[in-house]
Design a protein around this motif. Structure first.
Motif, short mmCIF file in Angstrom:
data_model
loop_
_atom_site.label_atom_id
_atom_site.label_comp_id
_atom_site.label_asym_id
_atom_site.label_seq_id
_atom_site.Cartn_x
_atom_site.Cartn_y
_atom_site.Cartn_z
N THR A 61 -22.96 -8.83 -21.60
CA THR A 61 -23.72 -9.90 -20.96
C THR A 61 -25.20 -9.72 -21.20
O THR A 61 -25.92 -10.68 -21.49
CB THR A 61 -23.44 -9.90 -19.44
N ASP B 179 -27.76 -12.28 -23.37
CA ASP B 179 -28.88 -12.96 -22.70
C ASP B 179 -30.24 -12.54 -23.23
O ASP B 179 -31.23 -13.22 -23.00
CB ASP B 179 -28.89 -12.61 -21.20
N LEU C 74 -33.72 -11.68 -24.86
CA LEU C 74 -34.57 -12.49 -25.75
C LEU C 74 -35.62 -11.66 -26.49
O LEU C 74 -35.76 -11.79 -27.70
CB LEU C 74 -35.27 -13.58 -24.93
N PRO D 221 -29.99 -17.00 -27.41
CA PRO D 221 -31.20 -17.10 -26.60
C PRO D 221 -32.45 -17.36 -27.45
O PRO D 221 -33.32 -18.13 -27.07
CB PRO D 221 -31.30 -15.74 -25.91
N VAL E 26 -22.74 -21.99 -22.53
CA VAL E 26 -23.03 -20.59 -22.25
C VAL E 26 -22.65 -20.26 -20.80
O VAL E 26 -22.09 -19.20 -20.51
CB VAL E 26 -24.52 -20.28 -22.50
#
Lengths: 270, 292
Positions: free
Chosen positions: A203, A207, A209, A224, A246
């Protein structure tokens, strides 16, 4: 006495109302996105006047979205595997081993999670460039793994602290070697912690970035990063459509995690 | 598992070197982190000193230019405001949730964890949708006739604060709830029986007992807020920039790695110093340090 009771009752009603508003504030943005993605207009209005799938169709026509989604999965799975291996080893060493330097070492293992990611990102870029891995899959996988090791470390260390090492000593006294002790005694005990750590790692990678901004190229960019680049140029409901997809994936993972944690509690209380 | 005498002698030799065995196990992840965590940090610190420049030249540049000082000051100010807002909002809500049982408790936890599980990019995008000139909130206010012109909610202080508090609130709620659940409700009843009014009982009993949760939440929210990138970059204005955004811009726009590294080194030192400070305070309060 009476006045305190009335004040208390008013305060309680006020507190419940306030708490309800705060919880609404927490979930509102997440749930605004979903109706947006089914809107018919370019400008985002809420609630949408006409429902349509046009932004999902527009997203499907763009090749970069499926590619970025696939990249995120291709990066997230090895990250989960590597971080789970390293994090479990580190937790075993720190929790079970008693030797000089265990404390600074556990500080080293936890540290990547505690520092702002921008520092690691601008430090990793020149290192990866030197190793010829900037912009490649291994580069960003290593970058994410560094931050995910503490996530696994924390969950597995908690599982290891949940039972007495006497089980392992017993196995070893009865003649089991390292590997057999781990596989038949330790691993079944910490299994749920390991699984939770792996899900958390995937996860996180899915996510993340900032490290992806520095260590991926247009070919290896993650979802992302693509969302980010789109957001900086123009805000269209295509992003809402991608986001909704998502979200569905996140909730599947969230459900899996909830099940795993429930099993963890059940294992703990016999 | 069947007893297998054939491996007995081999294993008993190893049992005496358990500590060394675990040391070998630990060395693999530690080597990985030395290579891909400490080496990058070392690179950042050495780069911040530059190559031929006099010592601390880039740090002096940071402290010389008022605009960079302003960014550092603004970063601190936002982190502090976000921390205070999170604490003020989370304290009563956590106190209430901590007293719930069964279904309501699970629903509350689910609502706290939903945003926790949604990516920061996506949540910030949601705020952009809500805050735009033609966005949801402005449309709502214009329809109701509460305002004549769309409000400016984005690219300023308001947007950054609402967005950041939204992201940090679960990090404050969770340690507070766990601290409140550890407070025995009979303490408050005892205070009442002994003649304290609710305000006095709260001040002298409940508040001191909740301090471990408060200090953990405050440390977590403040230190994380210092390094925030996504929310200030998208919801913030050009006037108010946070330090992580400045570092990224120094690399990607100005291509000034030395200055970016100097700023990152300052952020690193600050973060480490705050953790050490928190560790000391928490240990003294008997709440366990960072590593516990």
């Amino acid at each position: 006495m009476m006045t305190w009771r009335t004040t208390g009752r008013v305060a309680k009603v006020a507190m419940v109302g306030f708490a309800a508003m705060v919880l609404l504030y927490l979930v509102m943005p997440t749930f605004v996105i979903v109706p947006m993605s089914f809107s018919d207009k370019l400008y985002l209005s809420f609630p949408p006047t006409e429902w349509s799938f046009r932004w999902y169709e527009a997203m499907a026509e763009r090749v970069d979205y499926p590619q970025a989604l696939w990249n995120s999965i291709k990066i997230g799975l090895p990250v989960a595997l590597l971080a789970t291996t390293f994090g479990t080893l580190a937790a075993l060493g720190v929790v079970r081993g008693r030797f000089f330097g265990a404390r600074p070492m556990s500080a080293l293992v936890i540290a990547p999670l505690m520092l702002p990611q921008i520092i690691l990102a601008i430090g990793l870029y020149p290192v990866m460039a030197k190793l010829g891995m900037a912009g490649t899959y291994p580069g960003v996988v290593i970058g994410h793994t560094v931050i995910c090791i503490p996530l696994v470390f924390i969950t597995v260390a908690a599982s290891l602290k949940g039972y007495h090492p006497a089980y392992e000593y017993a196995a070893m006294t009865l003649g089991a070697g390292w590997w057999r002790t781990f596989w038949y005694v330790t691993f079944p005990m910490i299994r749920v912690g390991v699984i939770v750590g792996a899900i958390l790692s995937f996860t996180f990678s899915f996510d993340e970035l900032i490290i992806a901004l520095f260590l991926t190229s247009p070919e290896t960019r993650t979802l992302p990063r693509l969302l980010w680049e789109d957001l900086r140029q123009y805000v269209t409901p295509i992003i809402a459509a991608a986001t909704t997809l998502v979200l569905c994936l996140s909730f599947v993972l969230f459900g899996a995690l909830a099940v795993a944690q429930k099993r963890l509690q059940r294992d703990r209380s016999p | 598992m069947a007893f297998d005498p054939s491996v007995n002698t081999k294993a008993s030799g190893k049992a005496w070197s358990l500590a060394r065995g675990y040391f070998v196990i630990l060395s693999l992840p530690v080597l990985f982190l030395l290579l891909f965590f400490l080496w990058p940090l070392f690179t950042v610190v050495t780069r911040s000193f530059g190559v031929d420049e006099p010592l601390f030249a880039h740090f002096l540049t940071v402290f010389d230019r008022s605009s960079y000082i302003k960014v550092l000051g603004y970063t601190f100010q936002v982190a502090a405001t976000v921390t205070v807002l999170c604490l003020l909002i989370a304290y009563p809500v956590a106190a209430l949730i901590a007293r719930l049982r069964g279904g309501w408790l699970q629903i509350s936890f689910a609502l706290i964890l939903v945003p926790f599980w949604t990516s920061t990019v996506i949540r910030t995008y949601a705020w952009m949708v809500l805050f735009q000139r033609k966005g949801v909130i402005n449309g709502f206010l214009l329809d109701l006739g509460l305002v004549d012109e769309p409000l400016r909610l984005m690219h300023n202080n308001i947007g950054v604060h609402i967005g950041m508090v939204h992201i940090m609130l679960p990090f404050m709620l969770l340690p507070l709830i766990s601290a409140f659940r550890n407070i025995d409700p009979s303490f408050m009843r005892a205070a009442g029986v002994l003649g304290a009014n609710p305000v006095r009982a709260f001040w002298h009993v409940y508040l001191p007992l909740s301090m471990p949760g408060v200090s953990a939440g405050v440390a977590l929210v403040f230190i994380t807020s210092l390094g925030f990138y996504i929310t200030p970059a998208l919801l913030g204005g050009a006037q108010n920039m946070m330090v992580a955004v400045l570092i990224e811009q120094q690399v990607s726009i100005t291509v000034n790695w030395e200055l970016a590294s100097a700023l990152a080194t300052l952020l690193l030192l600050l973060t480490v110093a705050l953790y050490i400070l928190y560790d000391r305070v928490a240990r003294r309060a008997g709440a366990g340090g960072v590593l516990e």
